[in-house]
Write a protein that holds these residues in place. Sequence first.
Motif, PDB file in Angstrom:
ATOM      1  N   TYR A 123       0.709  -1.254  -0.063  1.00 32.17           N
ATOM      2  CA  TYR A 123      -0.160  -0.081   0.129  1.00 32.17           C
ATOM      3  C   TYR A 123       0.927   1.400  -0.015  1.00 32.17           C
ATOM      4  N   TYR A 124       1.876   1.279   0.894  1.00 27.46           N
ATOM      5  CA  TYR A 124       2.862   2.446   0.802  1.00 27.46           C
ATOM      6  C   TYR A 124       3.561   2.709  -0.308  1.00 27.46           C
ATOM      7  N   TYR A 126       2.436   1.796  -3.344  1.00 28.76           N
ATOM      8  CA  TYR A 126       1.573   2.312  -4.333  1.00 28.76           C
ATOM      9  C   TYR A 126       1.372   3.777  -4.094  1.00 28.76           C
ATOM     10  N   CYS A 127       1.080   4.126  -2.746  1.00 26.14           N
ATOM     11  CA  CYS A 127       0.753   5.645  -2.477  1.00 26.14           C
ATOM     12  C   CYS A 127       2.033   6.512  -2.772  1.00 26.14           C
ATOM     13  N   ARG A 131       1.645   9.403  -5.709  1.00 22.99           N
ATOM     14  CA  ARG A 131       2.060  10.701  -5.231  1.00 22.99           C
ATOM     15  C   ARG A 131       2.894  11.376  -6.134  1.00 22.99           C
ATOM     16  N   TYR A 136      -2.761  12.860  -4.494  1.00 23.52           N
ATOM     17  CA  TYR A 136      -2.664  12.761  -3.095  1.00 23.52           C
ATOM     18  C   TYR A 136      -3.509  11.555  -2.335  1.00 23.52           C
ATOM     19  N   VAL A 137      -2.949  10.576  -2.048  1.00 21.69           N
ATOM     20  CA  VAL A 137      -3.664   9.550  -1.235  1.00 21.69           C
ATOM     21  C   VAL A 137      -2.798   9.540   0.125  1.00 21.69           C
ATOM     22  N   PHE A 139      -1.909   8.486   4.050  1.00 21.41           N
ATOM     23  CA  PHE A 139      -1.515   7.131   4.491  1.00 21.41           C
ATOM     24  C   PHE A 139      -2.489   6.435   5.394  1.00 21.41           C
TER      25      PHE A 139
END
Length: 171
Positions: A123-124, A126-127, A131, A136-137, A139
């Motif tokens: 997930y991180y 991917y973020c 970004r 903007y996603v 955390f």
Amino acid sequence: MVFNVILLIVLAICVITDLKSRLIYNKVIFPALLLSILLHIFFDGLSGLGFSLLGFLVGFSILLIPYFLGGMGAGDVKLLALIGAAKGPMFVLHTSIYMALIGGVLALFILIFSGGAFKRFKYYVYCLFVRKNGVYVPFALTKESMKKTYPYGVAIAGGAVISLIGKAWIL
């Protein structure tokens, strides 16, 4: 020698209770603290009292800020203060260095081997990729993930044992 025996007994009890219930009990810490201070007075008089109180204050102050920030339990603070009262300020400083190293390794193992570590990592990554492209996603830190604890008394005890047997052989 007497202080080493007292310290090892208290550390063993605290590790067991910290692993079982995530608590370090006052009924273990306070009698050992009183005994340590009294033995320092008995062996060295007022200079022993000063040595013990200075070690207590150094040990207490090392973990006080993490305690106020919510990252440490009060039992952990009192255990490190007891170590300082029993063995003195330099010993507790060495212990705190080893304690931090052991605590970091322990936290890393818990992070890696706890459920969902790979999923969070994915997930991180991917973020960060999204970004980079201007999206903007936030955390995702859930309340459950922020409440995970681990028995830091194990790291404190490990640091004290390394200081006892090693005489600063890692530094």
